[in-house]
Design an enzyme around this catalytic site. Structure first.
Site, PDB file in Angstrom:
ATOM      1  N   TYR A  29       0.798  -1.044  -0.226  1.00 46.13           N
ATOM      2  CA  TYR A  29       0.057   0.092   0.018  1.00 46.13           C
ATOM      3  C   TYR A  29       0.857   1.061  -0.155  1.00 46.13           C
ATOM      4  O   TYR A  29       0.829   2.213   0.923  1.00 46.13           O
ATOM      5  CB  TYR A  29      -0.996  -0.042   1.180  1.00 46.13           C
ATOM      6  CG  TYR A  29      -2.166   0.818   0.817  1.00 46.13           C
ATOM      7  CD1 TYR A  29      -3.103   0.291   0.022  1.00 46.13           C
ATOM      8  CD2 TYR A  29      -2.459   2.042   1.400  1.00 46.13           C
ATOM      9  CE1 TYR A  29      -4.361   0.786  -0.643  1.00 46.13           C
ATOM     10  CE2 TYR A  29      -3.597   2.656   0.880  1.00 46.13           C
ATOM     11  CZ  TYR A  29      -4.549   2.234  -0.030  1.00 46.13           C
ATOM     12  OH  TYR A  29      -5.513   2.951  -0.482  1.00 46.13           O
ATOM     13  N   HIS A  34       7.249   5.679   0.941  1.00 41.04           N
ATOM     14  CA  HIS A  34       7.928   4.280   0.421  1.00 41.04           C
ATOM     15  C   HIS A  34       8.694   4.694  -0.588  1.00 41.04           C
ATOM     16  O   HIS A  34       9.993   4.101  -1.046  1.00 41.04           O
ATOM     17  CB  HIS A  34       6.917   3.174   0.016  1.00 41.04           C
ATOM     18  CG  HIS A  34       6.087   2.886   1.366  1.00 41.04           C
ATOM     19  ND1 HIS A  34       4.605   2.994   1.323  1.00 41.04           N
ATOM     20  CD2 HIS A  34       6.330   2.059   2.583  1.00 41.04           C
ATOM     21  CE1 HIS A  34       4.266   2.398   2.442  1.00 41.04           C
ATOM     22  NE2 HIS A  34       5.470   1.875   3.042  1.00 41.04           N
ATOM     23  N   ARG A 184      -1.841   4.009   7.074  1.00 40.07           N
ATOM     24  CA  ARG A 184      -2.882   4.060   7.923  1.00 40.07           C
ATOM     25  C   ARG A 184      -3.656   5.100   8.076  1.00 40.07           C
ATOM     26  O   ARG A 184      -4.834   5.446   8.258  1.00 40.07           O
ATOM     27  CB  ARG A 184      -2.329   3.566   9.504  1.00 40.07           C
ATOM     28  CG  ARG A 184      -2.124   2.145   9.630  1.00 40.07           C
ATOM     29  CD  ARG A 184      -2.117   1.961  11.238  1.00 40.07           C
ATOM     30  NE  ARG A 184      -1.999   0.439  11.293  1.00 40.07           N
ATOM     31  CZ  ARG A 184      -0.540  -0.099  11.665  1.00 40.07           C
ATOM     32  NH1 ARG A 184       0.544   0.582  11.429  1.00 40.07           N
ATOM     33  NH2 ARG A 184      -0.475  -1.547  11.690  1.00 40.07           N
TER      34      ARG A 184
END
Ligand code: PAF
Length: 298
Positions: A29, A34, A184
């Site tokens: 995700y 990232h 999140r």
């Protein structure tokens, strides 16, 4: 770009990969945080391996393993755009076959902060990272500063167990209002999203007080706590000012320190941190500090 699902395939490939090999371990995700890791890995290594594995052993029984966001096709497109070479996407059974019974269980740095709130979390993280390091045999592995304790734990583990991998920690990527990117964040509704800026505000206050010469760690913890308590949707899990390497809570800030916090906004638990040290980055945007790290001459 090659997608690999088994350890046997990685082992077969490994001797053909050009060294140095950069590994970016992720749970998928993917967001720009990232991708910042992948960009830096890409700039520093001829081969970039990204792992995508939602590691069940780092989730507690009441945590969000079942609902953790997943979108492999989207992740693969993003990684193609970053020119990653190999994407390792193992199954749960591949990583934890029947009979699995060996764990990397660490003391001290894993016991406080996230470790105190999430018992067993770092045992899962240290074990999966050890497995990934053994499988991929990277020269370097890339972790985000957003998970500051995780970075401290992995560095400690690599030093303690003499692992042949360099750990590179990349500054946190933030939204324009300071919210640290996290998979999140998707759980936040619009009111909660607004309330979530209180984490960055509290850390900014900590940094400001420290820059103005405040050395009393408790005064900084108290100032952060009072600011967060003014936000009705926020519930504090912990507010910490600790030694940046041992993570022991400080009385006096006379060495590099980590101000960190975990706050629940509604049902979503968010973490963030700032390093209290001269010239330490407080986060970055892709266009900002990641770019400067890639092009220091600019
Ligand atoms: O930071 C994460 O996404 C995970 O903790 C990691 C390092 C990929 C291990 O599962």
């Amino acid at each position: 770009m090659q997608v690999v699902k088994t350890i046997a395939e990685i082992r077969k490939l490994r001797h053909r990969l050009s060294d140095p090999v950069g590994l970016v371990p992720t749970m998928g995700y993917l967001h720009q945080g990232h991708l910042a890791l992948v960009k830096i890995a890409r700039a520093e290594n001829p081969t970039v391996v990204v792992s995508i594995f939602v590691n069940p052993t780092q989730f507690g029984p009441n945590e969000d393993l079942r609902t953790y966001p997943r979108d492999l096709n989207r992740d693969l497109k993003l990684l193609q755009g970053e020119k990653a070479d190999i994407i390792f996407v193992p199954s749960d059974e591949e990583m934890y076959p029947p009979g699995f019974s060996s764990w990397v269980d660490m003391e001290k740095v894993t016991r406080c902060l996230e470790g105190a709130s999430r018992p067993g979390h770092f045992r899962g993280v240290a074990t999966i990272c050890t497995k990934l390091f053994n499988i991929v045999q990277p020269t370097r592995a890339y972790f985000g500063q957003k998970d500051a304790q995780q970075a401290v734990v992995i560095k400690r583990m690599v030093a303690d167990l003499n692992m042949m991998v360099e750990i590179v920690v990349v500054p946190t990527v933030r939204e324009s209002d300071g919210l640290a990117l996290s998979s999140r964040n998707i759980y936040l509704n619009s009111e909660e999203r607004q309330a979530a800026t209180v984490l960055f505000k509290a850390l900014t206050l900590a940094k400001q007080l420290w820059q103005e010469g405040e050395k009393d760690a408790d005064k900084i913890r108290q100032a952060m706590t009072s600011l967060i308590q003014k936000e009705p949707l926020a519930q504090i899990d912990y507010v910490s000012v600790a030694d940046a390497t041992t993570l022991e809570e400080l009385n006096v800030i006379d060495q590099p320190a980590l101000a960190s916090l975990a706050v629940r906004i509604g049902k979503t638990r968010l973490i963030d941190n700032v390093v209290l040290e001269k010239d330490a980055p407080f986060g970055c945007s892709i266009a900002g500090e990641v770019f400067r790290k890639l092009h220091p001459e600019s």
